[in-house]
Scaffold this motif. Structure first.
Motif, PDB file in Angstrom:
ATOM      1  N   TYR A  13     -33.001   8.723 -15.559  1.00 12.59           N
ATOM      2  CA  TYR A  13     -31.690   8.236 -14.931  1.00 12.59           C
ATOM      3  C   TYR A  13     -30.715   7.794 -16.102  1.00 12.59           C
ATOM      4  O   TYR A  13     -30.756   6.787 -16.769  1.00 12.59           O
ATOM      5  N   PRO A  37     -49.540   0.021 -12.608  1.00 16.50           N
ATOM      6  CA  PRO A  37     -48.557  -1.253 -12.176  1.00 16.50           C
ATOM      7  C   PRO A  37     -47.268  -0.908 -11.504  1.00 16.50           C
ATOM      8  O   PRO A  37     -46.733   0.101 -11.730  1.00 16.50           O
ATOM      9  N   SER A  38     -46.702  -1.517 -10.798  1.00 15.20           N
ATOM     10  CA  SER A  38     -45.331  -1.592 -10.229  1.00 15.20           C
ATOM     11  C   SER A  38     -44.484  -1.213 -11.379  1.00 15.20           C
ATOM     12  O   SER A  38     -44.353  -1.724 -12.681  1.00 15.20           O
ATOM     13  N   THR A  44     -41.574   7.774  -8.611  1.00 15.59           N
ATOM     14  CA  THR A  44     -40.666   8.896  -9.182  1.00 15.59           C
ATOM     15  C   THR A  44     -41.455  10.076  -9.291  1.00 15.59           C
ATOM     16  O   THR A  44     -40.673  11.339  -9.138  1.00 15.59           O
TER      17      THR A  44
HETATM   18  P1  ADP Z   1     -43.578   2.825  -9.373  1.00 15.60           P
HETATM   19  O1  ADP Z   1     -43.679   3.675  -8.278  1.00 15.60           O
HETATM   20  O2  ADP Z   1     -44.629   2.811 -10.213  1.00 15.60           O
HETATM   21  O3  ADP Z   1     -43.646   1.242  -8.854  1.00 15.60           O
HETATM   22  P2  ADP Z   1     -41.123   3.830  -9.890  1.00 15.60           P
HETATM   23  O4  ADP Z   1     -41.565   5.331  -9.825  1.00 15.60           O
HETATM   24  O5  ADP Z   1     -40.402   3.298  -8.476  1.00 15.60           O
HETATM   25  O6  ADP Z   1     -42.229   3.125 -10.192  1.00 15.60           O
HETATM   26  O7  ADP Z   1     -40.103   3.562 -11.207  1.00 15.60           O
HETATM   27  C1  ADP Z   1     -40.134   3.772 -12.323  1.00 15.60           C
HETATM   28  C2  ADP Z   1     -39.211   3.069 -13.283  1.00 15.60           C
HETATM   29  O8  ADP Z   1     -37.851   3.872 -12.743  1.00 15.60           O
HETATM   30  C3  ADP Z   1     -38.678   1.573 -12.896  1.00 15.60           C
HETATM   31  O9  ADP Z   1     -38.617   1.350 -14.221  1.00 15.60           O
HETATM   32  C4  ADP Z   1     -37.553   1.988 -11.940  1.00 15.60           C
HETATM   33  O10 ADP Z   1     -36.626   0.690 -12.129  1.00 15.60           O
HETATM   34  C5  ADP Z   1     -37.071   3.057 -12.433  1.00 15.60           C
HETATM   35  N1  ADP Z   1     -35.930   3.819 -11.563  1.00 15.60           N
HETATM   36  C6  ADP Z   1     -36.643   4.200 -10.150  1.00 15.60           C
HETATM   37  N2  ADP Z   1     -35.462   4.552  -9.627  1.00 15.60           N
HETATM   38  C7  ADP Z   1     -34.209   4.395 -10.332  1.00 15.60           C
HETATM   39  C8  ADP Z   1     -33.080   4.867 -10.039  1.00 15.60           C
HETATM   40  N3  ADP Z   1     -32.602   5.647  -8.860  1.00 15.60           N
HETATM   41  N4  ADP Z   1     -32.331   4.625 -11.142  1.00 15.60           N
HETATM   42  C9  ADP Z   1     -32.618   4.156 -12.010  1.00 15.60           C
HETATM   43  N5  ADP Z   1     -33.850   3.618 -12.280  1.00 15.60           N
HETATM   44  C10 ADP Z   1     -34.701   3.865 -11.589  1.00 15.60           C
END
Ligand code: ADP
Length: 354
Positions: A13, A37-38, A44
């Motif tokens: 990103y 973990p979260s 993604t």
């Molecule tokens: P999980 O599903 O394991 O909780 P995510 O895939 O939602 O994790 O997020 C992975 C990382 O990508 C996190 O650090 C999150 O903040 C970042 N992230 C997710 N979506 C975006 C976005 N649209 N723009 C910037 N960073 C993002």
């Protein structure tokens, strides 16, 4: 039906890379759970497979076809989310029929599929109801019904049970697993819940900070975690750890823990001076008449088993026993670790030793 291949997949990103080169092959019909973990990148990664998120680099194939730039609707995927995303003003039947209608299928073609899905998901008596007149579990089943009537070659589940209460979660876990056994589709299932991962997966992919830590069958990961992260992530209560230094002992080597307690390491391939972390799961620790002392601080009876919390080698440890021992807080017990259940890790790198 579809095998899925991810080769060097990464996601950026702007300037921030959040998924770092994922290599993963998922067999046709396999149930794979992404757990971690979260914020570790599970959603993604899943959304890149679904086509809802652009792939920054690497290659994705679904059913042998390169899918990097395929629009979502051409990937033959059904996705079930945490929020069921049902249309509140449509009946259960119309919610399930929404996709086929959008695709301009004839009702003679999709009606039998909806009836079969409703029967399989115990929704036959509810087809005329609106979502607000359903329980959480029934709504989740409608969301699954909608996914099932697409007859996709690949199912994606993104934390589908997070909004349900504990009892319903256990029930739906079994239902999703039974559904997979009937349909035999390929499933990618995302959760942060290690129990869901352990109970549902053919194979688990443990992720951390945008990388894969380990891939394997649930009990393989449980019995032989590749590193401290996986060892501490899987299992509840989690594995106990104490760090120390390897020293020479009369019978080979021993691990000298923080408070001077020495634990013999028979047969371990470690040399004196090495900084090593010992891990033992609570249920593998035996109470014995002699051994390593532990001062019990807290006792938690759960009915089936009892958790004893105290300190070993200066670190907090938990011992699980199935006996209803008459132990009081403040009492000292002695424990021993069966050799086959002792896990050793390099303290600095976290990697498994031996
Ligand atoms: P999980 O599903 O394991 O909780 P995510 O895939 O939602 O994790 O997020 C992975 C990382 O990508 C996190 O650090 C999150 O903040 C970042 N992230 C997710 N979506 C975006 C976005 N649209 N723009 C910037 N960073 C993002």
């Amino acid at each position: 039906m579809a095998a899925v291949q991810l080769s060097g997949i990464y996601k950026r990103y702007g300037d921030t890379q959040v998924v770092h080169g994922i290599d993963l092959h998922i067999d046709d019909g396999e149930f794979v759970v992404l757990v971690g973990p979260s914020g570790c990148g599970k959603s993604t990664l899943m959304r890149m497979v679904a086509g809802l998120e652009e792939i920054s680099g690497g290659e994705l194939t679904i059913g042998g076809t390169r899918a990097n730039s395929l629009p979502p609707q051409q990937r033959n995927i059904s996705m079930v989310f945490q929020s069921y995303a049902l249309y509140p003003h449509l009946s259960v039947y119309d919610n399930i029929a929404f996709g086929p209608r959008i695709r301009k299928e004839a009702s003679t073609s999709f009606k039998p599929r909806i009836e079969a899905a409703a029967k399989m998901l115990n929704l036959s008596g509810y087809l005329d109801r609106l979502p607000r007149a359903l329980s959480g579990g029934q709504r989740q089943r409608v969301a699954m019904g909608r996914a099932v009537v697409r007859e996709p070659s690949l199912f994606l589940f993104d934390e589908p049970l997070s909004n349900l209460d504990a009892k319903l979660r256990v029930q739906m876990r079994t239902e999703i697993k039974a559904l997979h056994q009937r349909l035999k589709n390929t499933v990618i299932y995302v959760t942060h819940d290690q129990i869901e991962a352990m109970t549902m997966a053919d194979r688990i992919v443990v992720m951390n900070a945008g990388r894969i830590e380990q891939i394997g069958r649930p009990l393989e990961l449980y019995d032989r975690p590749a590193n401290l992260f996986v060892a501490s992530f899987l299992g509840s209560p989690s594995m106990n750890f104490s760090a120390g230094e390897v020293v020479s002992a009369p019978a080979g080597v021993a691990l000298k823990l923080g408070d001077g307690v020495q634990i013999p390491l028979p047969g371990a391939a470690v040399t004196p001076g090495a900084k090593v972390t010992l891990g033992v799961r609570p249920e593998h620790i035996e109470t014995s008449t002699e051994g390593i002392p532990m001062d019990v601080e807290v006792i938690e009876p759960t009915g089936a088993e009892t958790h004893l919390y105290g300190k070993i080698g200066g670190a907090a440890w938990c011992v699980t026993t199935r006996q209803r021992a008459s132990i009081e807080p403040g009492q000292r017990v002695t424990v021993r670790f069966p050799e086959q259940h002792m896990h050793l890790f390099d303290t600095e790198s976290g990697s498994r030793l031996g």
